[in-house]
Design an enzyme around this catalytic site. Structure first.
Site, mmCIF file in Angstrom:
data_model
loop_
_atom_site.group_PDB
_atom_site.id
_atom_site.type_symbol
_atom_site.label_atom_id
_atom_site.label_comp_id
_atom_site.label_asym_id
_atom_site.label_seq_id
_atom_site.Cartn_x
_atom_site.Cartn_y
_atom_site.Cartn_z
ATOM 1 N N ASP A 1 103.073 57.361 -85.894
ATOM 2 C CA ASP A 1 102.691 56.763 -84.616
ATOM 3 C C ASP A 1 101.298 57.215 -84.195
ATOM 4 O O ASP A 1 100.710 56.651 -83.303
ATOM 5 C CB ASP A 1 103.719 57.057 -83.531
ATOM 6 C CG ASP A 1 103.770 58.520 -83.118
ATOM 7 O OD1 ASP A 1 103.168 59.370 -83.791
ATOM 8 O OD2 ASP A 1 104.434 58.808 -82.113
ATOM 9 N N HIS B 1 96.572 63.368 -79.276
ATOM 10 C CA HIS B 1 96.340 64.230 -78.114
ATOM 11 C C HIS B 1 95.397 65.359 -78.505
ATOM 12 O O HIS B 1 95.532 65.949 -79.574
ATOM 13 C CB HIS B 1 97.661 64.826 -77.618
ATOM 14 C CG HIS B 1 98.687 63.789 -77.281
ATOM 15 N ND1 HIS B 1 98.542 62.914 -76.225
ATOM 16 C CD2 HIS B 1 99.869 63.488 -77.866
ATOM 17 C CE1 HIS B 1 99.596 62.126 -76.171
ATOM 18 N NE2 HIS B 1 100.410 62.445 -77.156
#
Length: 167
Positions: A36, A40
């Site tokens: 996915d 971050h």
């Protein structure tokens, strides 16, 4: 690497769970492998509970580590390219055949390098695979017959790519 960096859903599992996944690939129960890619930054991961890890840029290298041990090249190509294109109905993708877009990745299986954070080309600037030996080096990536990655740099042409530094 701190455990807070590896928080994801679903969570990391046991060795037995991982072996079951390999068996699922082998027997066809699992028909795709993907990531996915949750890019971050380290600041985001360390300041609050943030699910997901970056990984799209190293997913092929990590799968190639298991080549001829847990997976063969034909199966790897099917689960990472052909099957996703078929499942999502993406015409012209997933195979190297006449009538398909010339999307391909050229890999040197003999060039195994240690994965490093400083080599990450993404806004997150880190990888959970830092310090791990990859299973081969991507030498070239083509999309629709155009070189978009030359092994060191992304080559962006209007209408043919995206700004990968923001991905």
């Amino acid at each position: 690497m701190a455990n807070s960096l590896l928080i994801m859903k679903p969570e990391l599992k046991s060795k037995e769970d991982n072996e079951a996944l390999w068996l699922g690939i082998e027997d066809g129960t699992i028909d795709t492998i993907g990531t996915d890619h949750a890019p971050h930054t380290l600041e985001e991961k360390n300041s609050k509970t943030t699910y997901g890890i970056p990984g799209v840029e190293n997913s092929l290298e990590m799968m190639l580590k298991e080549l001829n041990k847990k997976i063969d090249m034909k199966t790897l190509q099917k689960v990472m390219s052909e099957n996703p294109a078929k499942i999502f109905g993406i015409a012209g993708k997933g195979k190297i055949e006449v009538g398909y877009d010339a999307d391909l990745v050229v890999v040197d299986l003999n060039n195994k390098e240690i994965i490093k954070n400083e080599d990450v080309i993404s806004k997150c600037a880190w990888t959970p695979y830092s310090g791990i030996l990859g299973g081969g080096k991507v030498l070239l990536t083509m999309v629709r017959g155009h070189i978009v990655y030359d092994g060191k740099n992304f080559i962006e042409k209007i209408g043919e790519g995206v700004n990968y530094k923001n991905v």
